[in-house]
Design an enzyme around this catalytic site. Sequence first.
Site, PDB file in Angstrom:
ATOM      1  N   ASP A  11      -1.411   9.844  -2.457  1.00 26.31           N
ATOM      2  CA  ASP A  11      -0.910   9.032  -1.333  1.00 26.31           C
ATOM      3  C   ASP A  11       0.449   8.607  -1.273  1.00 26.31           C
ATOM      4  O   ASP A  11       1.302   8.782  -2.267  1.00 26.31           O
ATOM      5  CB  ASP A  11      -1.672   7.667  -1.582  1.00 26.31           C
ATOM      6  CG  ASP A  11      -3.173   7.747  -1.446  1.00 26.31           C
ATOM      7  OD1 ASP A  11      -3.812   8.766  -0.968  1.00 26.31           O
ATOM      8  OD2 ASP A  11      -3.767   6.816  -1.537  1.00 26.31           O
TER       9      ASP A  11
ATOM     10  N   HIS B 134      -0.197   9.039  -6.804  1.00 27.13           N
ATOM     11  CA  HIS B 134       0.685   8.733  -5.843  1.00 27.13           C
ATOM     12  C   HIS B 134       2.011   9.565  -5.796  1.00 27.13           C
ATOM     13  O   HIS B 134       2.671   9.595  -6.999  1.00 27.13           O
ATOM     14  CB  HIS B 134       1.136   7.270  -5.708  1.00 27.13           C
ATOM     15  CG  HIS B 134      -0.048   6.356  -5.428  1.00 27.13           C
ATOM     16  ND1 HIS B 134      -1.084   6.226  -6.233  1.00 27.13           N
ATOM     17  CD2 HIS B 134      -0.312   5.618  -4.284  1.00 27.13           C
ATOM     18  CE1 HIS B 134      -1.913   5.376  -5.717  1.00 27.13           C
ATOM     19  NE2 HIS B 134      -1.502   5.057  -4.413  1.00 27.13           N
TER      20      HIS B 134
ATOM     21  N   HIS C  50       2.123   2.285   6.348  1.00 26.66           N
ATOM     22  CA  HIS C  50       1.520   1.860   5.274  1.00 26.66           C
ATOM     23  C   HIS C  50       0.878   0.654   5.371  1.00 26.66           C
ATOM     24  O   HIS C  50       1.289  -0.247   4.608  1.00 26.66           O
ATOM     25  CB  HIS C  50       2.087   1.903   4.031  1.00 26.66           C
ATOM     26  CG  HIS C  50       1.590   2.128   2.354  1.00 26.66           C
ATOM     27  ND1 HIS C  50       1.154   1.027   1.973  1.00 26.66           N
ATOM     28  CD2 HIS C  50       1.028   3.018   1.846  1.00 26.66           C
ATOM     29  CE1 HIS C  50       0.387   1.416   0.706  1.00 26.66           C
ATOM     30  NE2 HIS C  50       0.432   2.740   0.681  1.00 26.66           N
TER      31      HIS C  50
END
Length: 228
Positions: free
Chosen positions: A51, A197, A106
């Site tokens: 992510d 991430h 986000h």
Amino acid sequence: MRCSRNAASLILNTFVMKLYWVKTGRLIKKIFSGFVWDVPSIQRTVYLTFDDGPIPQATPWVLSVLKEHNIKATFFCIGDNIEKYPDTFRQVINDGHSIGNHTFNHLNGWSTDYNKYIENFEKCEASILKRTEPSAKLFRPPYGKINNKQAKELRKRGYKIIMWDVLSADFDQTITPQQCLANVINNVTSGSIIIFHDSIKASANLRYALPKTIEYLKENDFSFAVLT
């Protein structure tokens, strides 16, 4: 057991107050069955997901590790990063990985107006489609936070809402890289969707945990696949 929407939201909110949980329990998966938490299979297959990229400070390194092990993964990209770093995004595509939408900025779905959230999703979708035609419609809500109305609209558009079975918590700078690794290897099972991430914040934990996670999984006869 039947559970009202308010009660379900309370349960989810309680878990997230950490502000996260590492292993998703069966009750959560049952209550929120409209989301994809794992991919049950008799095969020992896992799904690495990343992510918050693409960014040049982290994503190319992740790609090099995956290439070294001949692994394909799924990248949930922030639209703003796609626009800022199109060459890095192109590298993800050229390496044959799957792409998912992670909103343009986000956004936290629980604290964002419905129209603004959908518009932000659409803006990210446009950034992706300008550069590639994804093989699947995949969406992961930032922070794992999305409300019923938002989720219903995205599913109506044909998107799968992808959550997680195992969260590495690499973004958590209060844990050690060793704990980050333990979060994964102590909880992974066949069909697990695992979150890492490709971000600056996660880099220290990621650079330690990702190679060792892959080594552990390969040594224990797991295979890797992309989400579709």
